[in-house]
Design a protein around this motif. Sequence first.
Motif, PDB file in Angstrom:
ATOM      1  N   LEU A  39       2.075   5.166   8.432  1.00 19.62           N
ATOM      2  CA  LEU A  39       2.179   3.866   9.084  1.00 19.62           C
ATOM      3  C   LEU A  39       2.446   4.029  10.574  1.00 19.62           C
ATOM      4  N   LEU A  40       3.267   5.007  10.929  1.00 24.46           N
ATOM      5  CA  LEU A  40       3.563   5.282  12.340  1.00 24.46           C
ATOM      6  C   LEU A  40       2.307   5.739  13.075  1.00 24.46           C
ATOM      7  N   VAL A  59       0.866  -1.173   0.000  1.00 22.78           N
ATOM      8  CA  VAL A  59       0.000   0.000   0.000  1.00 22.78           C
ATOM      9  C   VAL A  59       0.900   1.218   0.000  1.00 22.78           C
ATOM     10  N   GLN A  60       0.615   2.119  -0.881  1.00 27.51           N
ATOM     11  CA  GLN A  60       1.431   3.329  -0.929  1.00 27.51           C
ATOM     12  C   GLN A  60       1.024   4.236   0.221  1.00 27.51           C
TER      13      GLN A  60
END
Length: 60
Positions: free
Chosen positions: A38-39, A31-32
């Motif tokens: 993400l963090l 997933v871009q």
Amino acid sequence: MPHQLRSLISTLIILFVFWLIWSRLHIVIFVQMPWWGLLLLAVGIYLVIDYGVDKLFGRR
């Protein structure tokens, strides 16, 4: 319940959940998403699980 014990329980639950996800993960999905996204997602998941553990084992 002492704060350290609640932290230990929530950490163990989070590790167990990640282990369950990792053991059943057979397909890699890319997933871009930037690293900070993400963090933020990881911090959000931790806070939700920590809140649930606090409600479950906390003072009532």
